[in-house]
Write a protein that holds these residues in place. Structure first.
Motif, PDB file in Angstrom:
ATOM      1  N   ALA A   1       0.802  -1.220  -0.020  1.00  2.71           N
ATOM      2  CA  ALA A   1      -0.001   0.142  -0.093  1.00  2.71           C
ATOM      3  C   ALA A   1       1.071   1.169   0.019  1.00  2.71           C
ATOM      4  O   ALA A   1       2.192   1.287  -0.126  1.00  2.71           O
ATOM      5  CB  ALA A   1      -0.870  -0.060   1.513  1.00  2.71           C
ATOM      6  N   GLY A   2       0.389   2.385  -0.019  1.00  9.37           N
ATOM      7  CA  GLY A   2       1.038   3.424  -0.052  1.00  9.37           C
ATOM      8  C   GLY A   2       1.561   3.983  -0.905  1.00  9.37           C
ATOM      9  O   GLY A   2       2.639   5.020  -1.071  1.00  9.37           O
ATOM     10  N   TRP A   3       1.434   3.575  -2.309  1.00 10.36           N
ATOM     11  CA  TRP A   3       1.745   4.036  -3.507  1.00 10.36           C
ATOM     12  C   TRP A   3       0.879   4.729  -4.487  1.00 10.36           C
ATOM     13  O   TRP A   3      -0.556   5.096  -4.093  1.00 10.36           O
ATOM     14  CB  TRP A   3       1.925   2.621  -4.312  1.00 10.36           C
ATOM     15  CG  TRP A   3       0.940   1.785  -4.571  1.00 10.36           C
ATOM     16  CD1 TRP A   3       0.908   0.767  -3.978  1.00 10.36           C
ATOM     17  CD2 TRP A   3       0.061   1.819  -5.940  1.00 10.36           C
ATOM     18  NE1 TRP A   3      -0.343  -0.193  -4.330  1.00 10.36           N
ATOM     19  CE2 TRP A   3      -0.588   0.518  -5.468  1.00 10.36           C
ATOM     20  CE3 TRP A   3      -0.123   2.694  -6.738  1.00 10.36           C
ATOM     21  CZ2 TRP A   3      -1.788   0.401  -6.411  1.00 10.36           C
ATOM     22  CZ3 TRP A   3      -1.179   2.355  -7.796  1.00 10.36           C
ATOM     23  CH2 TRP A   3      -2.062   1.343  -7.559  1.00 10.36           C
ATOM     24  N   HIS A   4       1.197   5.440  -5.387  1.00  9.53           N
ATOM     25  CA  HIS A   4       0.296   6.335  -6.288  1.00  9.53           C
ATOM     26  C   HIS A   4       0.438   6.056  -7.512  1.00  9.53           C
ATOM     27  O   HIS A   4       1.673   5.936  -8.193  1.00  9.53           O
ATOM     28  CB  HIS A   4       0.313   7.643  -5.796  1.00  9.53           C
ATOM     29  CG  HIS A   4       1.558   8.441  -6.123  1.00  9.53           C
ATOM     30  ND1 HIS A   4       2.660   8.414  -5.618  1.00  9.53           N
ATOM     31  CD2 HIS A   4       2.061   9.122  -7.360  1.00  9.53           C
ATOM     32  CE1 HIS A   4       3.472   9.008  -5.933  1.00  9.53           C
ATOM     33  NE2 HIS A   4       3.187   9.506  -7.082  1.00  9.53           N
ATOM     34  N   PRO A   5      -0.437   6.061  -8.236  1.00 16.70           N
ATOM     35  CA  PRO A   5      -0.389   5.932  -9.915  1.00 16.70           C
ATOM     36  C   PRO A   5      -0.070   7.179 -10.671  1.00 16.70           C
ATOM     37  O   PRO A   5      -0.241   8.262 -10.226  1.00 16.70           O
ATOM     38  CB  PRO A   5      -1.803   5.601 -10.645  1.00 16.70           C
ATOM     39  CG  PRO A   5      -2.689   6.028  -9.411  1.00 16.70           C
ATOM     40  CD  PRO A   5      -2.053   6.107  -8.299  1.00 16.70           C
ATOM     41  N   VAL A   6       0.880   7.125 -11.685  1.00  9.90           N
ATOM     42  CA  VAL A   6       1.305   8.143 -12.632  1.00  9.90           C
ATOM     43  C   VAL A   6       0.706   7.518 -13.881  1.00  9.90           C
ATOM     44  O   VAL A   6       1.590   6.731 -14.414  1.00  9.90           O
ATOM     45  CB  VAL A   6       2.668   8.391 -12.431  1.00  9.90           C
ATOM     46  CG1 VAL A   6       2.700   9.646 -13.391  1.00  9.90           C
ATOM     47  CG2 VAL A   6       3.056   8.903 -10.963  1.00  9.90           C
ATOM     48  N   LEU A   7      -0.014   8.321 -14.716  1.00  6.78           N
ATOM     49  CA  LEU A   7      -0.415   7.680 -15.992  1.00  6.78           C
ATOM     50  C   LEU A   7       0.149   8.663 -17.049  1.00  6.78           C
ATOM     51  O   LEU A   7       0.330   9.876 -16.973  1.00  6.78           O
ATOM     52  CB  LEU A   7      -2.196   8.030 -15.958  1.00  6.78           C
ATOM     53  CG  LEU A   7      -2.580   7.354 -15.175  1.00  6.78           C
ATOM     54  CD1 LEU A   7      -4.136   7.534 -15.208  1.00  6.78           C
ATOM     55  CD2 LEU A   7      -2.636   6.023 -14.867  1.00  6.78           C
ATOM     56  N   PHE A   8       0.563   8.043 -18.102  1.00  4.14           N
ATOM     57  CA  PHE A   8       1.199   8.527 -19.200  1.00  4.14           C
ATOM     58  C   PHE A   8       0.501   8.112 -20.563  1.00  4.14           C
ATOM     59  O   PHE A   8       0.169   6.696 -20.923  1.00  4.14           O
ATOM     60  CB  PHE A   8       2.573   8.141 -19.424  1.00  4.14           C
ATOM     61  CG  PHE A   8       3.359   8.780 -18.206  1.00  4.14           C
ATOM     62  CD1 PHE A   8       3.551  10.043 -17.961  1.00  4.14           C
ATOM     63  CD2 PHE A   8       4.371   8.013 -17.423  1.00  4.14           C
ATOM     64  CE1 PHE A   8       4.169  10.569 -16.979  1.00  4.14           C
ATOM     65  CE2 PHE A   8       5.134   8.349 -16.497  1.00  4.14           C
ATOM     66  CZ  PHE A   8       4.974   9.955 -16.205  1.00  4.14           C
ATOM     67  N   ASP A   9       0.406   8.705 -21.667  1.00  5.33           N
ATOM     68  CA  ASP A   9       0.228   8.579 -23.000  1.00  5.33           C
ATOM     69  C   ASP A   9       1.379   8.440 -23.813  1.00  5.33           C
ATOM     70  O   ASP A   9       1.978   9.404 -24.043  1.00  5.33           O
ATOM     71  CB  ASP A   9      -1.137   9.168 -23.751  1.00  5.33           C
ATOM     72  CG  ASP A   9      -1.348   8.873 -24.914  1.00  5.33           C
ATOM     73  OD1 ASP A   9      -2.260   7.937 -25.005  1.00  5.33           O
ATOM     74  OD2 ASP A   9      -0.772   8.975 -26.004  1.00  5.33           O
ATOM     75  N   TRP A  10       1.924   7.203 -24.295  1.00  6.49           N
ATOM     76  CA  TRP A  10       3.039   6.915 -25.173  1.00  6.49           C
ATOM     77  C   TRP A  10       2.781   7.648 -26.411  1.00  6.49           C
ATOM     78  O   TRP A  10       3.859   8.299 -26.880  1.00  6.49           O
ATOM     79  CB  TRP A  10       3.450   5.363 -25.029  1.00  6.49           C
ATOM     80  CG  TRP A  10       4.661   5.009 -25.881  1.00  6.49           C
ATOM     81  CD1 TRP A  10       5.777   5.458 -25.550  1.00  6.49           C
ATOM     82  CD2 TRP A  10       4.843   4.946 -27.427  1.00  6.49           C
ATOM     83  NE1 TRP A  10       6.786   5.048 -26.520  1.00  6.49           N
ATOM     84  CE2 TRP A  10       6.507   4.702 -27.692  1.00  6.49           C
ATOM     85  CE3 TRP A  10       3.877   5.094 -28.225  1.00  6.49           C
ATOM     86  CZ2 TRP A  10       6.541   4.649 -29.206  1.00  6.49           C
ATOM     87  CZ3 TRP A  10       4.410   4.726 -29.790  1.00  6.49           C
ATOM     88  CH2 TRP A  10       5.853   4.704 -30.093  1.00  6.49           C
ATOM     89  N   ASN A  11       1.983   7.525 -27.003  1.00  3.48           N
ATOM     90  CA  ASN A  11       1.779   8.053 -28.356  1.00  3.48           C
ATOM     91  C   ASN A  11       1.712   9.516 -28.460  1.00  3.48           C
ATOM     92  O   ASN A  11       2.057   9.910 -29.312  1.00  3.48           O
ATOM     93  CB  ASN A  11       0.462   7.480 -28.977  1.00  3.48           C
ATOM     94  CG  ASN A  11       0.478   5.980 -29.364  1.00  3.48           C
ATOM     95  OD1 ASN A  11      -0.061   5.118 -28.090  1.00  3.48           O
ATOM     96  ND2 ASN A  11       0.642   5.309 -30.363  1.00  3.48           N
ATOM     97  N   ALA A  12       1.413  10.167 -27.372  1.00  5.98           N
ATOM     98  CA  ALA A  12       1.070  11.700 -27.435  1.00  5.98           C
ATOM     99  C   ALA A  12       2.511  12.286 -27.502  1.00  5.98           C
ATOM    100  O   ALA A  12       2.831  13.284 -27.946  1.00  5.98           O
ATOM    101  CB  ALA A  12       0.654  12.343 -26.247  1.00  5.98           C
ATOM    102  N   ALA A  13       3.887  11.316 -27.151  1.00  7.72           N
ATOM    103  CA  ALA A  13       5.205  11.832 -27.017  1.00  7.72           C
ATOM    104  C   ALA A  13       5.910  11.054 -28.044  1.00  7.72           C
ATOM    105  O   ALA A  13       7.218  11.406 -28.267  1.00  7.72           O
ATOM    106  CB  ALA A  13       5.787  11.646 -25.686  1.00  7.72           C
ATOM    107  N   ALA A  14       5.371  10.334 -28.652  1.00  6.82           N
ATOM    108  CA  ALA A  14       6.106   9.073 -29.726  1.00  6.82           C
ATOM    109  C   ALA A  14       6.626  10.177 -30.890  1.00  6.82           C
ATOM    110  O   ALA A  14       6.168  11.075 -31.432  1.00  6.82           O
ATOM    111  CB  ALA A  14       5.211   7.929 -30.234  1.00  6.82           C
TER     112      ALA A  14
END
Length: 249
Positions: free
Chosen positions: A236-249
């Motif tokens: 526990a004690g974690w947080h998600p970080v979301l990225f879109d790969w195609n937006a920076a490809a």
């Protein structure tokens, strides 16, 4: 409103012990991007790609493996083509060499034209993705694979929410199985997950070892219209970080 899946910042990425990075990527990139990805594949991966009969399946495989290499290269400091893998317990893929020794863990899932990649450090994890579709046989599949408590919840749902609930349950169960690393050797009815509309994703109970449910944290993912996903992470004690790969490809 900010995009929940923004492009990642340029350059190398660091993984904090309390972060889990999840990347979304299309498996239908432009031709020039696909060529770049294919150039990073290992000889074995290229041979596997060549065995696909249908071009769309070959494209999805090349894109999936190439994107995986480019993402993991951001954390390891190695060129994408230099990454090496090994099989962990029950065939779960892991990074080999110094990258693996550094504690980087990853998991991948794809469905339709989309893939999800989850990356963290020194935590086991599993991610699952499913493309939504009508499930006229959903009740029969649930009776075969879901637990008795899950089937009680599923049967009580209204018809108009049952298909979505089916895939929420399925992705959460698959994410947990992938995180544990036991694959098909773990029966799906050995544990219960929460999946009713409005109910947060979590493991409710596990049979045989009741304390196991407390070892994992679960998160529902919304990768885009027509898809559902789930993430299971050790501790526990974690947080998600979301990225879109195609937006920076």
């Amino acid at each position: 409103m900010a995009d929940a899946w923004p492009p990642a910042p340029a350059g190398p990425l660091a993984l904090a012990p309390d972060a889990v990075h999840v990347w979304r990527a299309s498996l239908r990139p432009p031709a020039e991007v696909l060529a770049r990805l294919e150039a990073t594949l290992s000889p074995d991966e290229r041979a596997r790609a060549a065995r696909f009969h249908f071009p769309q399946h070959r494209t999805a495989f090349v894109a999936g493996r190439g994107v995986q290499r480019e993402i993991l290269a951001r954390y390891t400091g190695l060129p994408p083509a230099a990454l090496a893998y090994r099989e962990g317990s029950h065939g779960k893929p892991e990074l080999d060499g110094a990258a693996g020794a550094a504690g980087i863990r990853f998991n991948v899932s794809n469905s339709g034209d989309l893939a999800l990649y989850a990356v963290t450090v020194r935590r086991e994890l599993g991610v699952d993705l499913e493309q939504l579709k009508p499930m006229p046989d959903g009740m029969d599949i649930a009776r075969r694979f879901f637990s008795a408590p899950e089937n009680e919840v599923f049967a009580a749902l209204a018809d108009d929410v049952r298909d979505l609930a089916f895939f929420r349950c399925w992705t959460r169960k698959e994410a947990y199985i992938k995180a544990v690393g036991e694959g098909l050797s773990m029966p799906l009815d050995r544990f219960d997950v929460a999946f009713a509309p409005g109910e947060p994703a979590r493991i409710l109970r596990t049979r045989g070892n009741p304390a196991e449910a407390e070892r994992w944290t679960m998160l529902a993912l919304e990768p885009g219209p027509g898809y559902v996903g789930a993430l299971a992470v050790e501790g526990a004690g974690w947080h998600p970080v979301l990225f879109d790969w195609n937006a920076a490809a």
